[in-house]
Motif scaffolding. Structure first.
Motif, PDB file in Angstrom:
ATOM      1  N   ARG A  20       0.826  -1.210   0.000  1.00 58.33           N
ATOM      2  CA  ARG A  20       0.000   0.000   0.000  1.00 58.33           C
ATOM      3  C   ARG A  20       0.860   1.259   0.000  1.00 58.33           C
ATOM      4  O   ARG A  20       0.654   2.177  -0.804  1.00 58.33           O
ATOM      5  CB  ARG A  20      -0.925   0.005   1.218  1.00 58.33           C
ATOM      6  CG  ARG A  20      -1.700   1.316   1.409  1.00 58.33           C
ATOM      7  CD  ARG A  20      -2.604   1.247   2.626  1.00 58.33           C
ATOM      8  NE  ARG A  20      -3.307   2.497   2.830  1.00 58.33           N
ATOM      9  CZ  ARG A  20      -2.920   3.454   3.679  1.00 58.33           C
ATOM     10  NH1 ARG A  20      -1.827   3.291   4.422  1.00 58.33           N
ATOM     11  NH2 ARG A  20      -3.612   4.578   3.791  1.00 58.33           N
ATOM     12  N   ASP A  21       1.831   1.314   0.885  1.00 62.05           N
ATOM     13  CA  ASP A  21       2.672   2.503   0.999  1.00 62.05           C
ATOM     14  C   ASP A  21       3.474   2.747  -0.274  1.00 62.05           C
ATOM     15  O   ASP A  21       3.649   3.897  -0.697  1.00 62.05           O
ATOM     16  CB  ASP A  21       3.617   2.373   2.194  1.00 62.05           C
ATOM     17  CG  ASP A  21       2.889   2.385   3.530  1.00 62.05           C
ATOM     18  OD1 ASP A  21       1.702   2.769   3.566  1.00 62.05           O
ATOM     19  OD2 ASP A  21       3.503   2.009   4.546  1.00 62.05           O
ATOM     20  N   ALA A  22       3.977   1.666  -0.897  1.00 58.42           N
ATOM     21  CA  ALA A  22       4.763   1.813  -2.119  1.00 58.42           C
ATOM     22  C   ALA A  22       3.932   2.437  -3.231  1.00 58.42           C
ATOM     23  O   ALA A  22       4.394   3.340  -3.941  1.00 58.42           O
ATOM     24  CB  ALA A  22       5.300   0.447  -2.558  1.00 58.42           C
ATOM     25  N   MET A  23       2.690   1.983  -3.390  1.00 56.95           N
ATOM     26  CA  MET A  23       1.842   2.510  -4.458  1.00 56.95           C
ATOM     27  C   MET A  23       1.345   3.910  -4.148  1.00 56.95           C
ATOM     28  O   MET A  23       1.222   4.756  -5.048  1.00 56.95           O
ATOM     29  CB  MET A  23       0.676   1.556  -4.712  1.00 56.95           C
ATOM     30  CG  MET A  23       1.109   0.211  -5.264  1.00 56.95           C
ATOM     31  SD  MET A  23      -0.273  -0.848  -5.791  1.00 56.95           S
ATOM     32  CE  MET A  23      -1.139  -1.117  -4.240  1.00 56.95           C
ATOM     33  N   LEU A  24       1.044   4.182  -2.878  1.00 61.15           N
ATOM     34  CA  LEU A  24       0.571   5.516  -2.508  1.00 61.15           C
ATOM     35  C   LEU A  24       1.631   6.590  -2.691  1.00 61.15           C
ATOM     36  O   LEU A  24       1.306   7.779  -2.813  1.00 61.15           O
ATOM     37  CB  LEU A  24       0.117   5.529  -1.041  1.00 61.15           C
ATOM     38  CG  LEU A  24      -1.317   5.121  -0.733  1.00 61.15           C
ATOM     39  CD1 LEU A  24      -1.558   5.159   0.772  1.00 61.15           C
ATOM     40  CD2 LEU A  24      -2.325   6.021  -1.457  1.00 61.15           C
TER      41      LEU A  24
ATOM     42  N   ARG B  54       1.859   9.043  -7.844  1.00 57.03           N
ATOM     43  CA  ARG B  54       0.584   9.276  -8.523  1.00 57.03           C
ATOM     44  C   ARG B  54       0.252   8.103  -9.440  1.00 57.03           C
ATOM     45  O   ARG B  54       1.117   7.632 -10.194  1.00 57.03           O
ATOM     46  CB  ARG B  54       0.679  10.569  -9.337  1.00 57.03           C
ATOM     47  CG  ARG B  54      -0.587  10.945 -10.063  1.00 57.03           C
ATOM     48  CD  ARG B  54      -0.421  12.288 -10.738  1.00 57.03           C
ATOM     49  NE  ARG B  54      -1.572  12.661 -11.538  1.00 57.03           N
ATOM     50  CZ  ARG B  54      -1.678  13.805 -12.206  1.00 57.03           C
ATOM     51  NH1 ARG B  54      -0.701  14.687 -12.166  1.00 57.03           N
ATOM     52  NH2 ARG B  54      -2.757  14.063 -12.910  1.00 57.03           N
ATOM     53  N   ASP B  55      -0.972   7.622  -9.357  1.00 59.65           N
ATOM     54  CA  ASP B  55      -1.453   6.494 -10.162  1.00 59.65           C
ATOM     55  C   ASP B  55      -0.643   5.220  -9.916  1.00 59.65           C
ATOM     56  O   ASP B  55      -0.641   4.305 -10.746  1.00 59.65           O
ATOM     57  CB  ASP B  55      -1.422   6.826 -11.664  1.00 59.65           C
ATOM     58  CG  ASP B  55      -2.422   7.913 -12.048  1.00 59.65           C
ATOM     59  OD1 ASP B  55      -3.390   8.114 -11.298  1.00 59.65           O
ATOM     60  OD2 ASP B  55      -2.214   8.560 -13.095  1.00 59.65           O
ATOM     61  N   GLY B  56       0.006   5.144  -8.756  1.00 58.73           N
ATOM     62  CA  GLY B  56       0.815   3.969  -8.453  1.00 58.73           C
ATOM     63  C   GLY B  56       0.011   2.686  -8.446  1.00 58.73           C
ATOM     64  O   GLY B  56       0.465   1.658  -8.947  1.00 58.73           O
ATOM     65  N   ALA B  57      -1.196   2.731  -7.883  1.00 63.50           N
ATOM     66  CA  ALA B  57      -2.019   1.521  -7.827  1.00 63.50           C
ATOM     67  C   ALA B  57      -2.444   1.082  -9.222  1.00 63.50           C
ATOM     68  O   ALA B  57      -2.406  -0.109  -9.548  1.00 63.50           O
ATOM     69  CB  ALA B  57      -3.247   1.763  -6.948  1.00 63.50           C
ATOM     70  N   GLU B  58      -2.846   2.018 -10.048  1.00 65.22           N
ATOM     71  CA  GLU B  58      -3.282   1.673 -11.402  1.00 65.22           C
ATOM     72  C   GLU B  58      -2.143   1.038 -12.191  1.00 65.22           C
ATOM     73  O   GLU B  58      -2.339   0.033 -12.889  1.00 65.22           O
ATOM     74  CB  GLU B  58      -3.794   2.922 -12.128  1.00 65.22           C
ATOM     75  CG  GLU B  58      -4.333   2.634 -13.520  1.00 65.22           C
ATOM     76  CD  GLU B  58      -4.837   3.871 -14.241  1.00 65.22           C
ATOM     77  OE1 GLU B  58      -5.212   3.740 -15.428  1.00 65.22           O
ATOM     78  OE2 GLU B  58      -4.843   4.968 -13.631  1.00 65.22           O
TER      79      GLU B  58
ATOM     80  N   PHE C 249      -7.488  -6.815  -2.799  1.00 67.40           N
ATOM     81  CA  PHE C 249      -7.997  -5.862  -1.810  1.00 67.40           C
ATOM     82  C   PHE C 249      -7.083  -4.639  -1.731  1.00 67.40           C
ATOM     83  O   PHE C 249      -7.557  -3.490  -1.745  1.00 67.40           O
ATOM     84  CB  PHE C 249      -8.116  -6.503  -0.430  1.00 67.40           C
ATOM     85  CG  PHE C 249      -8.290  -5.504   0.678  1.00 67.40           C
ATOM     86  CD1 PHE C 249      -9.478  -4.795   0.828  1.00 67.40           C
ATOM     87  CD2 PHE C 249      -7.240  -5.233   1.551  1.00 67.40           C
ATOM     88  CE1 PHE C 249      -9.621  -3.840   1.833  1.00 67.40           C
ATOM     89  CE2 PHE C 249      -7.376  -4.290   2.566  1.00 67.40           C
ATOM     90  CZ  PHE C 249      -8.570  -3.589   2.707  1.00 67.40           C
ATOM     91  N   VAL C 250      -5.780  -4.868  -1.653  1.00 66.67           N
ATOM     92  CA  VAL C 250      -4.845  -3.740  -1.554  1.00 66.67           C
ATOM     93  C   VAL C 250      -4.913  -2.876  -2.806  1.00 66.67           C
ATOM     94  O   VAL C 250      -4.986  -1.641  -2.720  1.00 66.67           O
ATOM     95  CB  VAL C 250      -3.405  -4.228  -1.311  1.00 66.67           C
ATOM     96  CG1 VAL C 250      -2.446  -3.039  -1.220  1.00 66.67           C
ATOM     97  CG2 VAL C 250      -3.310  -5.058  -0.029  1.00 66.67           C
ATOM     98  N   PHE C 251      -4.926  -3.504  -3.986  1.00 73.57           N
ATOM     99  CA  PHE C 251      -5.029  -2.742  -5.232  1.00 73.57           C
ATOM    100  C   PHE C 251      -6.293  -1.876  -5.229  1.00 73.57           C
ATOM    101  O   PHE C 251      -6.246  -0.682  -5.548  1.00 73.57           O
ATOM    102  CB  PHE C 251      -5.087  -3.687  -6.436  1.00 73.57           C
ATOM    103  CG  PHE C 251      -3.779  -4.320  -6.812  1.00 73.57           C
ATOM    104  CD1 PHE C 251      -2.569  -3.808  -6.373  1.00 73.57           C
ATOM    105  CD2 PHE C 251      -3.757  -5.444  -7.628  1.00 73.57           C
ATOM    106  CE1 PHE C 251      -1.361  -4.393  -6.729  1.00 73.57           C
ATOM    107  CE2 PHE C 251      -2.558  -6.036  -7.998  1.00 73.57           C
ATOM    108  CZ  PHE C 251      -1.363  -5.519  -7.550  1.00 73.57           C
ATOM    109  N   GLY C 252      -7.410  -2.488  -4.892  1.00 71.53           N
ATOM    110  CA  GLY C 252      -8.681  -1.762  -4.927  1.00 71.53           C
ATOM    111  C   GLY C 252      -8.722  -0.627  -3.916  1.00 71.53           C
ATOM    112  O   GLY C 252      -9.189   0.476  -4.226  1.00 71.53           O
ATOM    113  N   HIS C 253      -8.239  -0.898  -2.714  1.00 69.42           N
ATOM    114  CA  HIS C 253      -8.287   0.135  -1.673  1.00 69.42           C
ATOM    115  C   HIS C 253      -7.397   1.311  -2.029  1.00 69.42           C
ATOM    116  O   HIS C 253      -7.812   2.478  -1.911  1.00 69.42           O
ATOM    117  CB  HIS C 253      -7.866  -0.450  -0.323  1.00 69.42           C
ATOM    118  CG  HIS C 253      -8.248   0.404   0.839  1.00 69.42           C
ATOM    119  ND1 HIS C 253      -7.537   1.541   1.192  1.00 69.42           N
ATOM    120  CD2 HIS C 253      -9.275   0.328   1.719  1.00 69.42           C
ATOM    121  CE1 HIS C 253      -8.118   2.108   2.234  1.00 69.42           C
ATOM    122  NE2 HIS C 253      -9.167   1.399   2.575  1.00 69.42           N
ATOM    123  N   VAL C 254      -6.174   1.032  -2.488  1.00 69.02           N
ATOM    124  CA  VAL C 254      -5.260   2.124  -2.825  1.00 69.02           C
ATOM    125  C   VAL C 254      -5.759   2.893  -4.039  1.00 69.02           C
ATOM    126  O   VAL C 254      -5.641   4.123  -4.102  1.00 69.02           O
ATOM    127  CB  VAL C 254      -3.830   1.608  -3.052  1.00 69.02           C
ATOM    128  CG1 VAL C 254      -2.895   2.756  -3.432  1.00 69.02           C
ATOM    129  CG2 VAL C 254      -3.309   0.924  -1.790  1.00 69.02           C
TER     130      VAL C 254
END
Length: 199
Positions: free
Chosen positions: A84-88, A91-95, A138-143
């Motif tokens: 979560r922290d890495a993607m946050l 910008r657009d890290g989760a996508e 879950f992590v992808f969707g939440h972030v």
């Protein structure tokens, strides 16, 4: 000036963070480096290969200490928070990371460390993989939801009463999934659809 593969990836991460995934093009990255777009293909066969390298870099930058000394469930929590922290952080890290993962690209799959942690808990491999995949989704969707709210908030598109997803809702959702995982007795995992023990 000759640029290394790592230089291109580093500049691509900067472009992603400043302009977003939609504007992360070979042309823009080449322009930032003062190169022709064709020069990038000496390092990356396609844009998809470059995006995979950028996703790997984001996950590498977010890596922390090994989790193999933790209890299996504590390791799962730590790995999910790390992801979560890495993607946050970008910008657009989760996508980006979720897209690369969906296409099976990149060298750093977030599923593997979770499967290893669950395996240390004694869970069967098929169950561990299913649980790990559920956790990653879950992590992808939440972030993704968090980043959408952050971007909307930055342009004043959200009202004062809008509920923003954050660390609290993340921890709650994670605990709900883990509670379900703990209900399964290692070595006696039931097939959720059939009710029969998995083989």
């Amino acid at each position: 000036m000759r640029y290394r593969r790592s230089d291109v990836v580093e500049r691509a991460v900067t472009v992603l963070d400043q302009h977003g995934l939609a504007d992360l093009s070979m042309r823009r990255i080449a322009s930032e480096l003062g190169l022709q777009p064709s020069a990038l293909y000496h390092h990356f066969a396609s844009k998809q290969v470059l995006l995979a390298a950028v996703a790997d870099e984001i996950l590498d930058r977010g890596a922390r200490t090994p989790h193999d000394q933790l209890a299996w469930d504590a390791a799962v929590v730590a790995i999910c928070h790390e992801l979560r922290d890495a993607m946050l952080a970008y910008r657009d890290g989760a996508e980006l990371v979720a897209t690369v993962h969906a296409f099976g690209l990149g060298t750093r799959s977030p599923v593997g460390p979770l499967v290893a942690a669950l395996g240390r808990g004694g869970f069967a491999l098929d169950f561990a993989h299913a649980a790990a995949t559920t956790l990653v989704h879950f992590v992808f969707g939440h972030v993704s939801d968090e980043q959408t709210h952050l971007q909307a908030d930055s342009v004043g598109a959200l009202g004062d009463t809008e509920i923003r997803p954050g660390a609290g809702s993340f921890d709650l959702g994670l605990s709900l999934i883990l509670d379900g995982v703990r209900q399964q007795q290692p070595g006696q995992v039931q097939d959720v659809l059939s009710g029969r023990p998995s083989s």
